[in-house]
Write a protein that holds these residues in place. Structure first.
Motif, PDB file in Angstrom:
ATOM      1  N   SER A 151       0.810  -1.221   0.000  1.00 55.31           N
ATOM      2  CA  SER A 151       0.000   0.000   0.000  1.00 55.31           C
ATOM      3  C   SER A 151       0.844   1.273   0.000  1.00 55.31           C
ATOM      4  O   SER A 151       0.302   2.376  -0.057  1.00 55.31           O
ATOM      5  CB  SER A 151      -0.938   0.015   1.212  1.00 55.31           C
ATOM      6  N   PHE A 152       2.181   1.124   0.036  1.00 55.11           N
ATOM      7  CA  PHE A 152       3.065   2.286   0.075  1.00 55.11           C
ATOM      8  C   PHE A 152       3.809   2.449  -1.242  1.00 55.11           C
ATOM      9  O   PHE A 152       3.994   1.492  -1.987  1.00 55.11           O
ATOM     10  CB  PHE A 152       4.091   2.146   1.203  1.00 55.11           C
ATOM     11  N   VAL A 153       4.263   3.672  -1.511  1.00 57.91           N
ATOM     12  CA  VAL A 153       5.104   3.897  -2.693  1.00 57.91           C
ATOM     13  C   VAL A 153       6.442   3.185  -2.495  1.00 57.91           C
ATOM     14  O   VAL A 153       6.844   2.875  -1.382  1.00 57.91           O
ATOM     15  CB  VAL A 153       5.352   5.408  -2.935  1.00 57.91           C
ATOM     16  N   SER A 154       7.112   2.964  -3.608  1.00 57.92           N
ATOM     17  CA  SER A 154       8.403   2.256  -3.556  1.00 57.92           C
ATOM     18  C   SER A 154       9.563   3.201  -3.308  1.00 57.92           C
ATOM     19  O   SER A 154      10.647   2.773  -2.922  1.00 57.92           O
ATOM     20  CB  SER A 154       8.645   1.516  -4.871  1.00 57.92           C
ATOM     21  N   GLY A 155       9.344   4.503  -3.521  1.00 60.16           N
ATOM     22  CA  GLY A 155      10.441   5.460  -3.411  1.00 60.16           C
ATOM     23  C   GLY A 155      11.164   5.601  -4.737  1.00 60.16           C
ATOM     24  O   GLY A 155      11.134   4.703  -5.588  1.00 60.16           O
ATOM     25  N   GLY A 156      11.821   6.744  -4.953  1.00 60.56           N
ATOM     26  CA  GLY A 156      12.487   6.967  -6.221  1.00 60.56           C
ATOM     27  C   GLY A 156      13.724   7.839  -6.054  1.00 60.56           C
ATOM     28  O   GLY A 156      14.088   8.189  -4.939  1.00 60.56           O
ATOM     29  N   SER A 157      14.413   8.112  -7.147  1.00 55.54           N
ATOM     30  CA  SER A 157      13.920   7.896  -8.489  1.00 55.54           C
ATOM     31  C   SER A 157      14.244   6.510  -9.058  1.00 55.54           C
ATOM     32  O   SER A 157      13.702   6.119 -10.086  1.00 55.54           O
ATOM     33  CB  SER A 157      14.510   8.965  -9.429  1.00 55.54           C
ATOM     34  N   SER A 158      15.109   5.751  -8.395  1.00 52.00           N
ATOM     35  CA  SER A 158      15.479   4.413  -8.896  1.00 52.00           C
ATOM     36  C   SER A 158      14.462   3.373  -8.440  1.00 52.00           C
ATOM     37  O   SER A 158      14.820   2.320  -7.889  1.00 52.00           O
ATOM     38  CB  SER A 158      16.888   4.041  -8.403  1.00 52.00           C
ATOM     39  N   SER A 159      13.198   3.638  -8.703  1.00 53.67           N
ATOM     40  CA  SER A 159      12.107   2.823  -8.153  1.00 53.67           C
ATOM     41  C   SER A 159      12.083   1.401  -8.707  1.00 53.67           C
ATOM     42  O   SER A 159      12.003   0.431  -7.952  1.00 53.67           O
ATOM     43  CB  SER A 159      10.762   3.510  -8.433  1.00 53.67           C
ATOM     44  N   GLY A 160      12.127   1.275 -10.036  1.00 57.13           N
ATOM     45  CA  GLY A 160      12.029  -0.049 -10.646  1.00 57.13           C
ATOM     46  C   GLY A 160      13.156  -0.974 -10.244  1.00 57.13           C
ATOM     47  O   GLY A 160      12.953  -2.175 -10.035  1.00 57.13           O
ATOM     48  N   SER A 161      14.357  -0.431 -10.101  1.00 62.86           N
ATOM     49  CA  SER A 161      15.498  -1.251  -9.701  1.00 62.86           C
ATOM     50  C   SER A 161      15.315  -1.785  -8.286  1.00 62.86           C
ATOM     51  O   SER A 161      15.601  -2.955  -7.995  1.00 62.86           O
ATOM     52  CB  SER A 161      16.793  -0.426  -9.785  1.00 62.86           C
ATOM     53  N   ALA A 162      14.827  -0.917  -7.374  1.00 63.41           N
ATOM     54  CA  ALA A 162      14.579  -1.358  -5.994  1.00 63.41           C
ATOM     55  C   ALA A 162      13.486  -2.415  -5.955  1.00 63.41           C
ATOM     56  O   ALA A 162      13.597  -3.424  -5.239  1.00 63.41           O
ATOM     57  CB  ALA A 162      14.185  -0.159  -5.126  1.00 63.41           C
ATOM     58  N   VAL A 163      12.430  -2.209  -6.725  1.00 63.38           N
ATOM     59  CA  VAL A 163      11.301  -3.150  -6.751  1.00 63.38           C
ATOM     60  C   VAL A 163      11.735  -4.492  -7.336  1.00 63.38           C
ATOM     61  O   VAL A 163      11.325  -5.559  -6.850  1.00 63.38           O
ATOM     62  CB  VAL A 163      10.136  -2.541  -7.551  1.00 63.38           C
ATOM     63  N   ALA A 164      12.556  -4.473  -8.390  1.00 66.57           N
ATOM     64  CA  ALA A 164      13.027  -5.726  -9.000  1.00 66.57           C
ATOM     65  C   ALA A 164      13.805  -6.563  -7.991  1.00 66.57           C
ATOM     66  O   ALA A 164      13.695  -7.792  -7.963  1.00 66.57           O
ATOM     67  CB  ALA A 164      13.889  -5.417 -10.224  1.00 66.57           C
ATOM     68  N   VAL A 165      14.584  -5.902  -7.138  1.00 59.91           N
ATOM     69  CA  VAL A 165      15.344  -6.623  -6.110  1.00 59.91           C
ATOM     70  C   VAL A 165      14.425  -7.089  -4.979  1.00 59.91           C
ATOM     71  O   VAL A 165      14.454  -8.257  -4.576  1.00 59.91           O
ATOM     72  CB  VAL A 165      16.470  -5.729  -5.545  1.00 59.91           C
ATOM     73  N   ALA A 166      13.595  -6.181  -4.476  1.00 62.44           N
ATOM     74  CA  ALA A 166      12.692  -6.525  -3.360  1.00 62.44           C
ATOM     75  C   ALA A 166      11.714  -7.618  -3.753  1.00 62.44           C
ATOM     76  O   ALA A 166      11.341  -8.456  -2.924  1.00 62.44           O
ATOM     77  CB  ALA A 166      11.948  -5.281  -2.893  1.00 62.44           C
ATOM     78  N   GLY A 167      11.301  -7.628  -5.026  1.00 59.24           N
ATOM     79  CA  GLY A 167      10.358  -8.641  -5.512  1.00 59.24           C
ATOM     80  C   GLY A 167      11.030  -9.932  -5.951  1.00 59.24           C
ATOM     81  O   GLY A 167      10.359 -10.804  -6.510  1.00 59.24           O
ATOM     82  N   GLU A 168      12.342 -10.049  -5.734  1.00 58.83           N
ATOM     83  CA  GLU A 168      13.122 -11.250  -6.058  1.00 58.83           C
ATOM     84  C   GLU A 168      13.087 -11.578  -7.555  1.00 58.83           C
ATOM     85  O   GLU A 168      13.140 -12.738  -7.966  1.00 58.83           O
ATOM     86  CB  GLU A 168      12.648 -12.446  -5.225  1.00 58.83           C
ATOM     87  N   LEU A 169      13.009 -10.517  -8.378  1.00 60.14           N
ATOM     88  CA  LEU A 169      13.040 -10.704  -9.828  1.00 60.14           C
ATOM     89  C   LEU A 169      14.479 -10.763 -10.325  1.00 60.14           C
ATOM     90  O   LEU A 169      14.751 -11.329 -11.383  1.00 60.14           O
ATOM     91  CB  LEU A 169      12.294  -9.556 -10.522  1.00 60.14           C
ATOM     92  N   VAL A 170      15.398 -10.154  -9.573  1.00 59.68           N
ATOM     93  CA  VAL A 170      16.827 -10.187  -9.881  1.00 59.68           C
ATOM     94  C   VAL A 170      17.584 -10.282  -8.556  1.00 59.68           C
ATOM     95  O   VAL A 170      17.023 -10.056  -7.481  1.00 59.68           O
ATOM     96  CB  VAL A 170      17.286  -8.915 -10.650  1.00 59.68           C
ATOM     97  N   ASP A 171      18.872 -10.578  -8.654  1.00 65.56           N
ATOM     98  CA  ASP A 171      19.695 -10.675  -7.440  1.00 65.56           C
ATOM     99  C   ASP A 171      20.197  -9.314  -6.981  1.00 65.56           C
ATOM    100  O   ASP A 171      20.364  -9.083  -5.785  1.00 65.56           O
ATOM    101  CB  ASP A 171      20.885 -11.605  -7.691  1.00 65.56           C
ATOM    102  N   PHE A 172      20.461  -8.430  -7.944  1.00 64.06           N
ATOM    103  CA  PHE A 172      20.853  -7.065  -7.609  1.00 64.06           C
ATOM    104  C   PHE A 172      20.462  -6.163  -8.770  1.00 64.06           C
ATOM    105  O   PHE A 172      20.071  -6.649  -9.844  1.00 64.06           O
ATOM    106  CB  PHE A 172      22.357  -6.970  -7.296  1.00 64.06           C
ATOM    107  N   ALA A 173      20.540  -4.862  -8.568  1.00 66.61           N
ATOM    108  CA  ALA A 173      20.151  -3.930  -9.629  1.00 66.61           C
ATOM    109  C   ALA A 173      20.936  -2.643  -9.492  1.00 66.61           C
ATOM    110  O   ALA A 173      21.315  -2.232  -8.390  1.00 66.61           O
ATOM    111  CB  ALA A 173      18.651  -3.639  -9.574  1.00 66.61           C
ATOM    112  N   LEU A 174      21.172  -2.015 -10.649  1.00 67.46           N
ATOM    113  CA  LEU A 174      21.863  -0.731 -10.687  1.00 67.46           C
ATOM    114  C   LEU A 174      20.863   0.415 -10.683  1.00 67.46           C
ATOM    115  O   LEU A 174      19.792   0.333 -11.283  1.00 67.46           O
ATOM    116  CB  LEU A 174      22.725  -0.614 -11.947  1.00 67.46           C
TER     117      LEU A 174
END
Length: 605
Positions: A151-174
């Motif tokens: 229910s909360f925003v992911s934060g930015g501006s590098s939002s998609g990279s943080a979400v990809a890591v938190a959602g276990e879609l990748v191991d790390f992100a730039l």
């Protein structure tokens, strides 16, 4: 028999009727399920909406035996849409930018370095448009969903990279970090992030928002992966002599955070208690230290340097950060903005317009503040010190908040993020669990160039931190409220008053605390302790005590005045105004409340 039943009976053998009924029922079921999900949890898009492009860049081949395997073998990563990838347009989070630029001719060197060390890149991620914004919301490509806190925003501006890591879609992100663009989403998503020292990782073939503030950074769920990626990107030596570590807690900055100290400061202190190589932790008023060390910042202070225990210095520092960002963005992108007139989300449009309208000629002063801030941290931390601060002051905003984020929220979050952004020092975000179903994190900062020292510290300390987080989460510490001897509590109060008059603030706090233990229903005890806390710069404790006093006595004018002062010091200007107004309702001629309300209204406007 009703007409519908007669109709169905007469057409029972008609297959078209049954197809029509089936489609209708399916439609009703789908509609009901959609409504149920919308009324329940936030709808999750595929991949949490993290990616703007999915593709695969395969890692370089493994060297033949007996050579060791590449250090990032088997890991996947994603990159923010500011990194050039050959044959793709680097989109900067905006369709008009993408439309008016050509495909990249080469892949960014940092991405190539990761591929050379065995990792595979699986796509580009969504970001706030043009690198502005701290919520992660993007009206053009959609806002990524915070996987751990839906229910909360992911934060930015590098939002998609943080979400990809938190959602276990990748191991790390730039990602990249300008004014907190990696640290804020890491905090909101409950993951690790590293902002390296400014300039140690090349920014070639990376779109820049503000060159003096921008750094390449990365996210990970696991501190060992954070560490491995850091060794590759920073080209660090695997072994170096172990150094002692000295943790310094910025007590005034923890006053900005609403998370109990038991779940932040106490957790860190207990974690290092039995670890070798750590000196006894120190506590300090970091703002007061900076006031004396950054003389060039005085012209940006909105009030005298010694007022409010140095909190104003962080507002001034964040003002320099934002001004520097706007000036450099204007230099780099004004021509494109004016010629293309891109369609931007309302929140980003305001920031871009403010940048384009900025007219500040004395850039040398901004750069001087940056140099002095870096030297101040170097002088404080030397070669063994690590500053401990909250990463963010408040819980993440709710998704799709119509009013947007308040100026107070921005002030408080930038007060914390400006330290590393302006100084160029390295910072790591460390998640510490939850409080009231919101993420908790702290940041560790150290001097420019000590990136390996900081990465090694996280790896060294994290298992002990996890243990202490578990203990803190399971422990209960109800507020003591015993009915003791009334005469004894009054005597303790008087001793507290005497200590207060003698400017012995800590002693006064101790006496008032003992009085409260004996009689927890006396508003005056809380109110008096709040006054002592204010003198010590413990604004969060002062606010809490005043709130308790007001619950016990709703006509306690001093409690409203002191809570207003505490909230003003915590940059909660609107709430402070309410307190001063309430004091004026109770005492219309109160000069302190009247002047404070006028001052804050002028400050907000």
């Amino acid at each position: 028999m009703s007409k519908p039943l007669k109709f169905m009976q007469s057409n029972a053998s008609n297959p078209k009727l049954w197809i029509l009924i089936g489609v209708s029922v399916a439609g009703i079921v789908i509609y009901a399920e959609t409504r149920r999900r919308r009324n329940g949890k936030v709808l999750q898009r595929e991949d949490f909406g993290a990616f703007v492009h999915r593709f695969e860049l395969k890692p370089f081949p493994q060297p033949p035996p007996p050579a060791a395997r590449l250090p990032l073998t088997g890991l996947t990563f994603a990159v923010k849409d500011v990194f050039d990838v050959k044959d793709y347009v680097t989109g900067f989070g905006n369709p008009d930018w993408k439309r008016t630029h050509d495909v990249a001719e080469k892949t960014n060197g940092v991405v190539t370095l990761l591929l050379m060390n065995g990792a595979a890149c699986v796509g580009k991620t969504v970001m706030d448009e043009l690198g502005f914004g701290i919520t992660g919301e993007n009206k053009q490509y959609g806002t990524p969903t915070n996987p751990k806190f839906l229910s909360f925003v992911s934060g930015g501006s590098s939002s998609g990279s943080a979400v990809a890591v938190a959602g276990e879609l990748v191991d790390f992100a730039l990602g990249t970090d300008t004014v907190g663009c990696i640290r804020i989403p890491a905090s909101f998503c409950g993951i690790f992030a590293f902002r390296p020292s400014h300039g140690v990782i090349p920014m070639n073939r990376v779109l820049s928002n503000s060159p003096s503030l921008d750094t390449v950074g990365w996210f990970a769920r696991d501190p060992s992966i954070l560490h491995r990626v850091g060794h590759v990107l920073l080209k660090l030596n695997s072994v170096e002599p172990r150094r002692m570590r000295r943790l310094v807690f910025a007590d005034d900055l923890f006053q900005l955070s609403k998370v109990p100290l038991q779940k932040t400061v106490h957790v860190v202190k207990k974690a290092i208690e039995n670890l070798s190589g750590y000196q006894s932790p120190k506590h300090m008023n970091f703002g007061q230290y900076l006031v004396s060390k950054i003389p060039s910042l005085k012209e940006f202070l909105q009030q005298p340097p010694n007022s409010q225990k140095g909190i104003s210095i962080f507002k001034a520092l964040s003002s320099v950060m934002i001004l520097l960002q706007r000036c450099e963005f204007k230099i780099n992108h004004e021509e494109w903005i004016k010629s293309v007139k891109p369609k931007l989300g309302s929140n980003v449009s305001e920031d871009v317009l403010a940048a384009i309208k900025t007219s500040y000629d004395d850039m040398k002063t901004l750069y001087k503040v940056r140099t002095e801030t870096r030297l101040a941290l170097q002088s404080l931390l030397k070669d063994d010190g690590i500053l401990v601060i909250p990463t963010t002051a408040d819980s993440p905003p709710k998704l799709s908040t119509k009013k947007g984020i308040s100026s107070e929220f921005r002030d408080r979050i930038f007060a914390l993020s400006s330290i590393s952004s302006v100084s160029g020092c390295c910072e790591v975000v460390v998640p510490l669990g939850r409080q009231d179903d919101c993420p908790i994190s702290i940041s560790l900062l150290t001097f420019h160039g000590a990136d390996k020292f900081l990465l090694d510290t996280v790896l060294d300390i994290f298992s002990a931190l996890q243990e202490q987080v578990s203990i803190a989460s399971n422990s209960l510490s109800p507020f003591a409220d015993t009915n003791g001897d009334m005469d004894a509590s009054e005597l303790l109060k008087e001793k507290g008053n005497a200590a207060f008059k003698g400017r012995q603030w800590n002693k006064a706090v101790n006496y008032y605390t003992e009085a409260i233990k004996l009689n927890g229903t006396n508003a005056t005890y809380y109110c008096n302790r709040a006054a002592a806390y204010l003198e010590l710069g413990c604004f969060q404790q002062a606010e809490d005590d005043c709130s308790k006093a007001i619950l016990l006595d709703k006509k306690n004018v001093k409690a409203y005045l002191r809570r207003g002062t505490a909230r003003e010091s915590l940059l909660l200007y609107k709430e402070a105004i309410k307190d001063f107004k309430h004091a004026l309702v109770l005492e219309p001629q109160n000069k302190v409340a009247n002047l404070a309300e006028k001052r804050l209204r002028k400050l907000i406007s």
